[in-house]
Design an enzyme around this catalytic site. Structure first.
Site, PDB file in Angstrom:
ATOM      1  N   GLU A 171      -4.496   6.569  -6.238  1.00 27.76           N
ATOM      2  CA  GLU A 171      -4.677   5.694  -7.490  1.00 27.76           C
ATOM      3  C   GLU A 171      -6.022   6.067  -8.180  1.00 27.76           C
ATOM      4  O   GLU A 171      -6.944   6.047  -7.528  1.00 27.76           O
ATOM      5  CB  GLU A 171      -4.515   4.432  -7.073  1.00 27.76           C
ATOM      6  CG  GLU A 171      -3.165   4.006  -6.531  1.00 27.76           C
ATOM      7  CD  GLU A 171      -3.064   2.517  -6.216  1.00 27.76           C
ATOM      8  OE1 GLU A 171      -3.727   1.644  -6.608  1.00 27.76           O
ATOM      9  OE2 GLU A 171      -2.100   2.114  -5.437  1.00 27.76           O
TER      10      GLU A 171
ATOM     11  N   ARG B 283       0.951  -1.211  -0.014  1.00 26.89           N
ATOM     12  CA  ARG B 283      -0.071  -0.109   0.164  1.00 26.89           C
ATOM     13  C   ARG B 283       0.712   1.314  -0.104  1.00 26.89           C
ATOM     14  O   ARG B 283       1.815   1.309   0.760  1.00 26.89           O
ATOM     15  CB  ARG B 283      -0.977   0.003   1.162  1.00 26.89           C
ATOM     16  CG  ARG B 283      -1.823  -1.037   1.319  1.00 26.89           C
ATOM     17  CD  ARG B 283      -3.321  -0.402   0.017  1.00 26.89           C
ATOM     18  NE  ARG B 283      -4.055  -1.368  -0.018  1.00 26.89           N
ATOM     19  CZ  ARG B 283      -4.217  -2.732  -0.603  1.00 26.89           C
ATOM     20  NH1 ARG B 283      -3.108  -3.060  -1.266  1.00 26.89           N
ATOM     21  NH2 ARG B 283      -5.429  -3.482  -0.681  1.00 26.89           N
TER      22      ARG B 283
ATOM     23  N   HIS C  61       0.008  -0.432 -10.316  1.00 29.76           N
ATOM     24  CA  HIS C  61      -0.856  -1.510  -9.454  1.00 29.76           C
ATOM     25  C   HIS C  61      -1.320  -2.600  -9.973  1.00 29.76           C
ATOM     26  O   HIS C  61      -2.434  -2.934 -10.239  1.00 29.76           O
ATOM     27  CB  HIS C  61      -2.026  -0.640  -8.728  1.00 29.76           C
ATOM     28  CG  HIS C  61      -2.365  -1.553  -7.571  1.00 29.76           C
ATOM     29  ND1 HIS C  61      -3.101  -0.626  -6.465  1.00 29.76           N
ATOM     30  CD2 HIS C  61      -2.179  -2.721  -6.930  1.00 29.76           C
ATOM     31  CE1 HIS C  61      -3.281  -1.786  -5.397  1.00 29.76           C
ATOM     32  NE2 HIS C  61      -2.732  -2.663  -5.648  1.00 29.76           N
TER      33      HIS C  61
END
Length: 323
Positions: free
Chosen positions: A268, A240, A287
């Site tokens: 994000e 994270r 990601h």
């Protein structure tokens, strides 16, 4: 009355082909959205007319303030086993059901990406690829370093951290591990040597984070911790973004002290004007940790099952705080 279903945050455009939607589209109007919602106002405007929302992991948060602005919402179906960005109390107060899914693999997808980021951070292959495509070759690319004989420091030694430890051992690395509750015995069982946090940071050539984000772990790597790292050390984050203090990370990158190989960010998608996009000594992945075919196949199949069951008056795979 036609039930309206929103499938959110399909950023890679894979939802339609990852599962068979026939049974659901026969009973409901299903709309797929591939763009990211920039803020709560945009989310409220888009979702106000939908009865069911199918959300991908934590890409769109559902705080109480947003839930209050969705008058027709009856079911929120999220993917993954837990979701800290959903206010379950606010859903319950409105009588809105919440469901989850299982994963399609054992965490190897994210651990393998962390391995890839470690290799990339030490060898600069992405920079070389960009050079070749721009008509250059080796010019401007700093030399990398071998991993054999080097030290990997793991911040967190759960399932994913232990997988990373096994990969590093095969590469001939020394593996150290620390987390707030880790013991020497548990570290050994996970394939690592226990080290105190500061000792690990001092000794590691590569530091890889594998921790859950919680109030106690937010900013667990800050300016002080980054200051303990060796010159040229690589820090890998596939867990994270907020585990690392962003301002401290940017300052260290700008001075060339460290290399950062990142798959996760405080916000994000990463904003177009974000300084990380221009920072030197970085490898940036969008990601992709859990984004593999095996996960999407289970995520979407079980999400469809959850909605069909709800339409039949049942709730399966309920999302709970302890899931």
């Amino acid at each position: 009355m036609t039930i309206k279903v929103a499938v959110l945050d399909d950023w890679q455009g894979v939802a339609r082909t990852s599962a068979d939607w026939t049974a659901l589209t026969a009973r409901a109007e299903v709309r797929f959205f591939e763009d990211a919602l920039p803020d709560e106002d945009a989310a409220a405007a888009r979702l106000k007319d939908f009865d069911v929302v199918m959300s991908m992991r934590e890409r769109t948060p559902f705080p109480a303030s947003l839930i209050a602005r969705l008058p027709k919402l009856r079911l929120l179906s999220v993917t993954g086993a837990r979701n800290k960005s959903v206010d379950l109390k606010a859903l319950a107060e409105r009588g809105i059901a919440a469901t989850r899914t299982e994963a399609g693999e054992d965490g190897s997808a994210t651990a393998e990406l962390a391995l890839l980021l470690m290799l990339e951070g030490s060898r600069r292959v992405a920079a070389g690829d960009a050079n070749i495509r721009a008509g250059r070759f080796q010019d401007g690319i700093a030399p990398g370093f071998t991993l054999r004989g080097k030290t990997l420091g793991l911040i967190g030694l759960g399932r994913l951290g232990s997988l990373m430890a096994s990969y590093a051992t095969v590469l001939g690395m020394t593996v150290l591990a620390w987390s707030p509750n880790l013991t020497p015995e548990r570290a050994e069982a996970g394939g690592a040597q226990y080290a105190a946090k500061d000792d690990l940071l001092n000794r590691a050539d590569v530091v890889s984070l594998h921790m859950v984000l919680a109030p106690a772990t937010r900013g667990i790597i800050g300016a002080r911790e980054i200051g303990l790292l060796k010159q040229g050390a690589v820090i890998v984050n596939s867990s994270r973004g907020p585990l690392i203090e962003e301002a401290a990370l940017l300052a260290a990158l700008d001075t060339g002290r460290i290399v950062a190989a990142l798959d996760v960010y405080d916000r994000e998608p990463l904003p177009a004007d974000h300084p990380l996009r221009r920072a030197p000594n970085t490898v940036l992945s969008p990601h992709l940790g859990y984004c593999v075919q095996e996960n999407f196949a289970v995520f979407y199949r079980q999400s469809i099952e959850n909605v069909l069951a709800f339409l039949d008056g049942k709730t399966i795979r309920p999302l709970t705080d302890g899931a």
